[in-house]
Design an enzyme around this catalytic site. Sequence first.
Site, PDB file in Angstrom:
ATOM      1  CG  ASP A  25      -1.745   1.222   1.383  1.00  0.00           C
ATOM      2  OD1 ASP A  25      -1.691   2.097   0.487  1.00  0.00           O
ATOM      3  OD2 ASP A  25      -2.470   1.325   2.392  1.00  0.00           O
ATOM      4  CE  LYS A  87      -1.642   6.981  -3.479  1.00  0.00           C
ATOM      5  NZ  LYS A  87      -2.148   6.037  -2.467  1.00  0.00           N
ATOM      6  CD  GLU A 186      -4.934   3.533  -2.525  1.00  0.00           C
ATOM      7  OE1 GLU A 186      -5.794   4.309  -2.069  1.00  0.00           O
ATOM      8  OE2 GLU A 186      -3.790   3.901  -2.851  1.00  0.00           O
ATOM      9  CG  ASP A 208      -9.439   4.420   0.406  1.00  0.00           C
ATOM     10  OD1 ASP A 208      -8.978   5.084   1.346  1.00  0.00           O
ATOM     11  OD2 ASP A 208      -8.739   3.747  -0.370  1.00  0.00           O
TER      12      ASP A 208
END
Lengths: 628, 178
Positions: A25, A87, A186, A208
């Site tokens: 992850d 990210k 994800e 999420d």
Amino acid sequence: MALLQIAEPGQSPLPHENKRAVGIDLGTTNSLVATLRGGRAKVLPDAQGQEMLPSVVNYSNSDQILVGDAARALASQHPSDTLASVKRYMGRGREEVLADASRSRYELADDDEGMVKFLTAAGPVSPVQASAEILHALVSRAVETLDGDIEGAVITVPAYFDEAQRQATKDAAVIAGIPVLRLLSEPTAAAVAYGLDAGEEGVIAVYDLGGGTFDISILRLHRGVFEVLATGGDTQLGGDDFDAAISQWVLESCADATLEAGAYRELLARSRMAKEQLSYREQVEINLDSIVSAPDSLLLTRELFEQLIRPLVKRTLRSCRRALRDAQLDADAVENVVMVGGSTRLPLVREAVADFFSREPLVDIDPDKVVALGAAIQADILVGNRPEGDLLLLDVLPLSLGIETMGGLVEKVIPRNTTIPVARAQEFTTYKDGQTALAVHVVQGEREMVADSRSLARFELRGIPPMVAGAAKIKVTYQVDADGLLNVTAQEESTGAKSSITVKPSFGLADEEIAGMLKDSYSFASQDKFARQLAEQQVSAAQLIDGLEVALSADGDALLDAQERQVLEGKMNDLRALVDGSDLDSLRTSAEQLGRASEDFAARRMDKSIKQALSGVALDELAQGVDE
Amino acid sequence: MSNSDFKKNYFELFDLPVQFALDSNTVGERFRLLQQQFHPDRFAGTSEQEQRIAVQYSALVNQAYTTLRNPLHRSLYLLELAGMTQQDVAAQKVDGGFLMEQLELREKLETIDTMVDPETFLDHLLQEIAADIKSHQAEFEQAYQAQEIEVAAMACVKMQYLEKLLQEAEQIESTWLD
């Protein structure tokens, strides 16, 4: 596995030992690595017992790049050398991230071309390189813990990541020297972790909310097949924005509203602490000592905090609504809601989600770990450690793919939420007499104008024979693979003139850049590039020969005539003669030739398998002679 | 890829009779069954060539599924199998009565913001459109079965008109929600 060999359920064509594979992850704030041990997915801790690796990389000293806590400790001291939340910058150009970067007090390289780069004491660093450092640290941890090399990794990306962001993630893995089994969304990973544990069937919504991104996915689990029905989200919304909202409020409440980079980073860190405490406290005192001259501290109540972040939470619900509409479902059709990401610990978020779906969300699995756990399960399946038919994930394309047409308009070629892999073709023609070239501009997004869409790539088809306008037929094919990566081909029908590219997004890294980074990187430093390529080519050639042997003995007699078989066996012998040698070019050519020669045979076997696959369940229709 | 009939006909690929009526559960089952076998993930770790073919097959199965489960796409596909291109279908003339109805529905949609209770009104409108679509589906099925391809094509064009209207109505709804 052999060439398109379809094993009986529960049977494996070759005996195999358990292979090591990991799920990673790669998060905005924290990253984790997990693997299957004793049949259960487990997150691997570092030597100090820490499971989460802060996604922070420090470049103060070019000889010693630091990752994780060690890097984070230097954040206020060296704000522009310490990269956090990279990210958010993956696959983005300079112009797009200026506001974000100045908020984080990063210094950016000046060039406007390609992906953004940060200026650090160790030189310019792209977010891909920083991500590679994080991936490398995680895999090293796994190699140490598992005491051996890793076969491959499943790396998770937000479902809403576009082409450029996915490609950037894959590039980071290449630079870190990690074989990528699959990029996995994800939310899908989280659903896998829940689905397998609870044996759930039915429709699942995965909400999420991580540090930097928000994703919503609607999935259906039915007899071992996870079908993503729709996905949506916001790549620029997450817990970081909650911290920023608090910091903003602090600055507005104080006299001195502008801060130095280091002080601002410290304020963000304290805002984050306050936010976390407000999940279980009614109010919290934010210490402003050494940040602003006055006051010494500020009191933030949960009520006020919730007021600050409510618009952001509302934005997430808007995405939920659209995803449900895309899935053609009402909120009450959702049987389970899974919460993922540290930001779902906030009471306001939980209440808003429970209210929207009219049911209490599932929080049994640690929201910080659930994605890595699911990725580990998928990695285990992909390296072949589980019997066939165990679990299959069918993902969708998150954003529509289109092509620029006259007048700067977007013609959609593949709409969003189409199940992948997918291939779609569209025909175009020339608009001028004697036109010999056609420019193809690939774009992504939901808007109608090219100017509002993300430009992915441009290329040209040349060699169109001169004809009157409108006479040429040009077929443009978009193919998206299971990782969500795009390949575009343009072909003129009458002459067969062809041009194709694997889309290298405009804000991606050029192949030469990656090669340059590879040369510098640890993974390749000690290895001779040629030796590595030769070894890879030998393995893949041997794989091809083995696969064909098995396929020929199974179906060669039935599906090939004598001449076809002879040609194939001749090419196999050519390749056999080269496979142990060191002539890389000949080996590659020979393997390609054999590959092409066997394609038709492989396709026939696939057809035969389709018939077999369906004959078991469709005897009634077969009996009616529908098959005729 | 080989030129087997399987690649030409989605119904045969899914082992279903070539007709408009179909059981959506069966289509779903067949789809999952085929993907269980041919999805590229089933070929992870094999040669590049095998994976490439798996991607092509899996994409074909996805395309077939998308086409079969959507009534409008399915009817267009049936017409295509009967030798009618999308251009041929689009060139079909529909009767004036239908066009008048369309104009009226569209007018209602455009003036919806001036209504006293636009939400209830839109709900009714959506139901009306959905019912119209259903009736044209039935019309299509009957005509197709009787091999009256022109009549079937006309029903299909009407379905297209209504789908478009439905999308616009849903878009209005989504602007209210946001």
